[in-house]
Design an enzyme around this catalytic site. Structure first.
Site, short mmCIF file in Angstrom:
data_model
loop_
_atom_site.label_atom_id
_atom_site.label_comp_id
_atom_site.label_asym_id
_atom_site.label_seq_id
_atom_site.Cartn_x
_atom_site.Cartn_y
_atom_site.Cartn_z
N CYS A 295 0.83 -1.20 0.00
CA CYS A 295 0.00 0.00 0.00
C CYS A 295 0.87 1.26 0.00
O CYS A 295 1.56 1.53 -0.97
CB CYS A 295 -0.98 -0.04 1.17
SG CYS A 295 -2.38 1.10 0.98
N HIS A 379 -3.73 -5.34 -0.41
CA HIS A 379 -3.34 -5.90 0.90
C HIS A 379 -3.43 -7.43 0.88
O HIS A 379 -4.51 -7.99 1.05
CB HIS A 379 -4.26 -5.35 2.00
CG HIS A 379 -4.00 -3.92 2.33
ND1 HIS A 379 -3.19 -3.54 3.38
CD2 HIS A 379 -4.43 -2.78 1.74
CE1 HIS A 379 -3.13 -2.21 3.43
NE2 HIS A 379 -3.88 -1.73 2.45
N GLU A 381 -2.52 -9.39 3.15
CA GLU A 381 -2.87 -9.91 4.49
C GLU A 381 -4.38 -9.93 4.70
O GLU A 381 -4.89 -10.69 5.51
CB GLU A 381 -2.19 -9.09 5.58
CG GLU A 381 -2.89 -7.81 5.98
CD GLU A 381 -2.77 -6.69 4.96
OE1 GLU A 381 -3.43 -5.65 5.14
OE2 GLU A 381 -2.00 -6.84 3.99
#
Length: 453
Positions: A295, A379, A381
């Site tokens: 990001c 992202h 994750e």
């Protein structure tokens, strides 16, 4: 006759009482929540429409940049994401809050299980309808109670479809939430533009802290620009010990002590982080250490490499955005939250695009042609969101372990793992993070109340 029938009902009532008695008290407390009285609230877009609704959060006014997310779930994670610092978050999902807000429980690594940071980071919350009665086994309070406790104003009962249509057509705009009073056009000058604030400085730790797997196999330095808890968890769960540094720490001076460097997500304009960009540029000039950015970390790495960033019209904030892996042709469904992007046409010759957004063709990642350095705008994750791209952490940790092995061959005495004494001395969580505007409001109100008493 009917009177006799209704008089015969107590037996049925007693049966219901016995059923209630068999239901756990926590669940019944959830069901029996009292519907609170709501104050009038107004959501105003600067130089745009005004929407009237009901307040269900803190009784305070706030201004910031209005952005929207199309995510269906994950509001506790979204609202605690440091990337939303200074922004008023509009949810397109019609009903928000139906599974309540969980506790600040921590896992075996000392990381928050259900939040991305200790506090609610968004400046304000806008929803079409809020669930005042919630139910979930992890819930301890309602969304409204949480917002009020964190000092964050929230408004419901507004036409979020109209708001999002306006933001899509006009772009992300400054807005304000006013509670308990009519909107006053003379207050326009009070609109706060978070883009003019160095937000990363507010959310970054002020001193290093350490988080580690039980038996760490490598040591990664994390540049904290507003790092999410699940990013740290994604690294630690793969066997890494991590030391987290402030965003402006001269990482190039200590990189030889680490097996990898990671650059985190964060809020605001990437060009504000001049110190970080400089240190990353020096890092790539002086070290061969593997680097991974996500990001804002992706944008800062691009700036350090010599590329440029651009501000998107309304950004990408959702859990269902398709990103194409240009090396394999595989499409990932990704979780995203950003208002800026890297201009892929400005990448230097030794870099190439890694992923591309299939909705708007914006850049979603880049990779160095000859070194173990890559980054993604989305992202991997993803909490909440899809885990299609979580394997990128595996790729990164593999490169980190290979680098560690190669360094051991040349420098047999090198031990990248920190000493137990150093680990004991370092903090275990963020240090000195600036309180959110909401928490500042609560502190000011408490001070005023104490003075009045």
């Amino acid at each position: 006759m009917f009177a006799r029938v209704f008089k015969a009902m107590p037996a049925r009532a007693s049966a219901l009482t016995s059923v209630n008695a068999s239901i756990p008290a926590r669940f019944m407390a959830t069901v029996r929540q009292q519907r609170p009285a709501h104050e009038r609230a107004t959501f105003t877009i600067r130089d745009g429409p005004i929407f009237h609704g009901k307040s269900f959060g803190a009784r305070t006014n706030i201004s910031g940049e209005a952005v929207f997310t199309t995510s269906l779930v994950g509001y506790p994670e979204s609202l605690t994401d440091p990337s939303y610092r200074g922004q008023i978050l509009v949810f397109t999902q019609p009903l928000i809050g139906n599974y309540g807000v969980p506790s600040a429980e921590r896992d075996e690594h000392g990381l928050l299980k259900y939040f991305e940071s200790p506090n609610l980071q968004a400046a304000g919350v806008v929803v079409a309808d809020v669930a005042e009665q919630y139910s979930h086994w992890t819930a301890v309070e309602s969304l409204g109670e949480w917002c009020a406790r964190e000092g964050v104003p929230a408004i419901s009962g507004v036409d979020t479809r109209a708001i999002v249509t306006y933001l899509r057509e006009r772009g992300s705009s400054l807005a304000r939430i006013t509670v308990g009073e009519e909107y006053d056009a003379d207050q326009d000058e009070a609109f706060t533009d978070p883009e003019q604030i160095h937000l990363v400085r507010q959310v970054s730790t002020k001193a290093p802290f350490h988080v580690s797997a039980a038996d760490p196999q490598c040591h990664v330095a994390v540049i904290d620009c507003g790092v999410k808890e699940n990013i740290l968890r994604s690294l630690v769960s793969r066997g890494a010990g991590i030391t987290v540094f402030p965003f402006d720490y001269p990482i190039h001076k200590v990189a030889h002590h680490f097996d990898g460097v990671f650059i985190s997500n964060g809020p605001g304009d990437p060009t504000h982080c001049q110190e970080t960009t400089y240190h990353l540029r020096r890092l790539m000039e002086t070290s061969q250490v593997p680097i991974f950015g996500i990001c804002l970390g992706h944008q800062l790495l691009a700036l350090a490499a010599g590329a440029r960033t651009i501000k998107l019209k309304y950004g990408n904030r959702a859990h269902n955005i398709p990103a194409l892996d240009l090396s394999t042709g595989r499409c990932h469904i990704t979780s995203q939250n950003h208002g800026y992007a890297v201009d892929a046409s400005t990448l230097p010759s030794d870099w190439k695009p890694y992923f591309v957004n299939l909705n708007d063709s914006s850049n979603e990642g880049m990779i160095h042609k000859s070194r173990p350095i890559f980054s993604t705008q989305f992202h991997p994750e993803a909490k909440g969101g899809p885990l299609d791209s979580s394997y990128l952490f595996d790729i990164y940790i593999d490169s980190v372990k290979k680098y560690k092995a190669s360094q051991a061959a040349f420098y047999p005495q090198r031990d990248s793992l920190p000493s137990p004494l150093l680990v004991d001395l370092l903090a275990k969580e963020r240090v000195g993070v600036q309180p959110t505007i909401g928490m500042q409001n609560i502190a000011a109100a408490a001070t005023a109340a104490a003075a009045a008493a």
